[in-house]
Each structure stands twice: as C-alpha cells, then as structure tokens.
Motif scaffolding. Sequence first.
Motif, short mmCIF file in Angstrom:
data_model
loop_
_atom_site.label_atom_id
_atom_site.label_comp_id
_atom_site.label_asym_id
_atom_site.label_seq_id
_atom_site.Cartn_x
_atom_site.Cartn_y
_atom_site.Cartn_z
N ALA A 24 0.69 -1.08 -0.12
CA ALA A 24 -0.01 -0.14 0.07
C ALA A 24 0.88 1.26 0.07
O ALA A 24 1.86 1.17 0.67
CB ALA A 24 -0.97 0.08 1.28
N ALA A 25 0.33 2.18 -0.72
CA ALA A 25 1.06 3.49 -0.57
C ALA A 25 0.52 4.37 0.57
O ALA A 25 -0.62 4.90 0.51
CB ALA A 25 0.81 4.40 -2.08
N LYS A 26 1.25 4.36 1.56
CA LYS A 26 0.55 4.68 2.82
C LYS A 26 1.13 6.28 3.06
O LYS A 26 2.08 6.70 2.72
CB LYS A 26 1.24 3.93 4.19
N VAL A 97 -7.34 9.16 -5.98
CA VAL A 97 -6.29 9.28 -5.00
C VAL A 97 -5.97 10.81 -4.78
O VAL A 97 -5.51 11.10 -3.72
CB VAL A 97 -4.82 8.61 -5.54
N ARG A 98 -5.76 11.53 -5.81
CA ARG A 98 -5.42 13.10 -5.61
C ARG A 98 -6.45 13.85 -5.08
O ARG A 98 -6.23 14.99 -4.40
CB ARG A 98 -4.79 13.73 -6.82
N THR A 99 -7.90 13.48 -4.99
CA THR A 99 -8.76 14.31 -4.71
C THR A 99 -9.67 13.80 -3.55
O THR A 99 -10.41 14.68 -3.14
CB THR A 99 -9.70 14.64 -5.94
N VAL A 100 -9.82 12.43 -3.29
CA VAL A 100 -10.57 12.06 -2.50
C VAL A 100 -9.82 11.79 -1.03
O VAL A 100 -9.03 10.84 -1.02
CB VAL A 100 -11.30 10.60 -2.79
N PRO A 101 -10.21 12.27 -0.03
CA PRO A 101 -9.36 12.25 1.38
C PRO A 101 -9.26 10.70 1.72
O PRO A 101 -10.35 9.86 1.74
CB PRO A 101 -10.19 13.25 2.42
N GLY A 102 -8.02 10.22 2.11
CA GLY A 102 -7.84 8.99 2.66
C GLY A 102 -7.74 8.07 1.53
O GLY A 102 -7.29 6.76 1.94
N ALA A 103 -7.78 8.16 0.45
CA ALA A 103 -7.74 7.28 -0.75
C ALA A 103 -6.33 7.15 -1.22
O ALA A 103 -5.53 8.08 -1.14
CB ALA A 103 -8.45 7.69 -2.20
N ALA A 118 -10.59 5.45 2.24
CA ALA A 118 -10.58 5.54 3.70
C ALA A 118 -11.46 4.36 4.39
O ALA A 118 -11.06 3.87 5.42
CB ALA A 118 -10.83 6.93 4.30
N SER A 119 -12.32 4.44 4.03
CA SER A 119 -13.33 3.08 4.39
C SER A 119 -12.98 1.69 4.23
O SER A 119 -13.45 0.74 5.04
CB SER A 119 -14.78 3.22 3.59
N GLY A 120 -11.82 1.58 3.71
CA GLY A 120 -11.26 0.29 3.48
C GLY A 120 -11.67 -0.57 2.13
O GLY A 120 -11.34 -1.29 1.66
N ARG A 121 -12.90 0.11 1.57
CA ARG A 121 -13.28 -0.47 0.13
C ARG A 121 -12.24 -0.19 -0.75
O ARG A 121 -11.65 0.74 -0.81
CB ARG A 121 -14.78 0.20 -0.04
N GLU A 122 -12.25 -1.13 -1.92
CA GLU A 122 -11.38 -1.06 -2.72
C GLU A 122 -11.96 -0.98 -3.94
O GLU A 122 -12.98 -1.68 -4.38
CB GLU A 122 -10.47 -2.31 -2.77
N VAL A 123 -11.39 0.01 -4.99
CA VAL A 123 -12.01 0.33 -6.21
C VAL A 123 -11.19 -0.31 -7.30
O VAL A 123 -9.95 0.39 -7.30
CB VAL A 123 -12.33 1.77 -6.48
N SER A 124 -11.45 -1.19 -8.23
CA SER A 124 -10.81 -1.85 -9.23
C SER A 124 -10.92 -0.81 -10.27
O SER A 124 -11.61 -1.18 -11.27
CB SER A 124 -11.37 -3.36 -9.65
N VAL A 125 -10.07 0.01 -10.27
CA VAL A 125 -10.01 1.30 -11.33
C VAL A 125 -9.76 0.79 -12.84
O VAL A 125 -10.25 1.32 -13.61
CB VAL A 125 -9.45 2.47 -10.89
N VAL A 126 -8.77 -0.16 -12.77
CA VAL A 126 -8.47 -0.77 -14.08
C VAL A 126 -9.76 -1.41 -14.85
O VAL A 126 -9.67 -1.24 -15.90
CB VAL A 126 -7.24 -1.67 -14.11
N GLU A 127 -10.34 -2.23 -13.98
CA GLU A 127 -11.41 -2.95 -14.68
C GLU A 127 -12.45 -1.96 -15.23
O GLU A 127 -13.05 -2.03 -15.89
CB GLU A 127 -12.03 -3.94 -13.73
#
Length: 150
Positions: A24-26, A97-103, A118-127
């Motif tokens: 993860a990019a923390k 990542v650049r605009t949503v806090p905690g992403a 931030a909620s822990g949910r993952e978004v499969s952006v490539v798909e």
Amino acid sequence: MNIPFLDNWLRRHDDDREHGGGAAAKESDPERAAAITELLSECELLRVRAGQAGLVLDDSPGSLTALDQLPPRWRDDPEELPWLGNDAGLYLGTVIVRTVPGASWHIWPGGHPVVRLASGREVSVVEAGLEWAVNGAPELSQVYAEAAEA
C-alpha cells in the motif's frame, strides 16, 4: 493488469506488506505514495488521445466528466482499446487518489493496482477503465462519484 517492474520495485521498497503480500502507498511514507501515484498517473496514451480531441487532462473530477463525453473513436482500433482502457482506469485512480481524502493506491502481488478508500473499500479502477473503454459504462465520473461518497 500485470505490471512486473512495479511489483519488483515495490518488493525492493516495501517494508510493510498487507493482505497476503500486497503493498500500500501509505500516508506514513509520503515519498513512496507520491512515487507510486506519479508512476501510475502517466497514462500517456489516454493523455495523447484526449489531447488530440482538444481535452487537457488536469487530474480533476471535471476531466473525468469531459472524458465521458468524448466520442469513443478508440473502439475502432481493437489493438489500442485495451491499452486505452487500462490508461483510463489508471487515470480514474489518479483522480481519486489526488482528490478523495484517505484514498491511496494499493498494489496486489503481480502488479494489480487498486485504489483503497479510507473506508477500506477497494475500487478496481483498471477494470472500470476497461469497461468504460469497451462499453461506455460505467462512466468514469460515476465511478469517481461513488468513490467520493464512500
């Protein structure tokens, strides 16, 4: 998506593995997070094609809406289609990542990037980008809106 060089780079630079080896990019390592974001934000093919249509991609949510409005001329080239879809997904992830806090970016073993909210949910952006490139849905701006609400 498989990005072997990214997986190797992460393996060398990662000392905090999660979820079976994903990296993860923390926020605790802002330099590393910035490097991953910079690498994944290149999206050269998408930026070139958008520029040819007169659209400058500025990494803003508004640019996603503008991309959604472009005529899908890329569908005429079956060889370019998956590459453009991949870039669209990475661009979507960059905007989130650049605009949503905690992403932040999260790279699974084998180089599969997702955006972790931030909620822990993952978004499969490539798909999502590939689906958008092939079918026009879901719209990139819609995926962004859902991620911003989470």
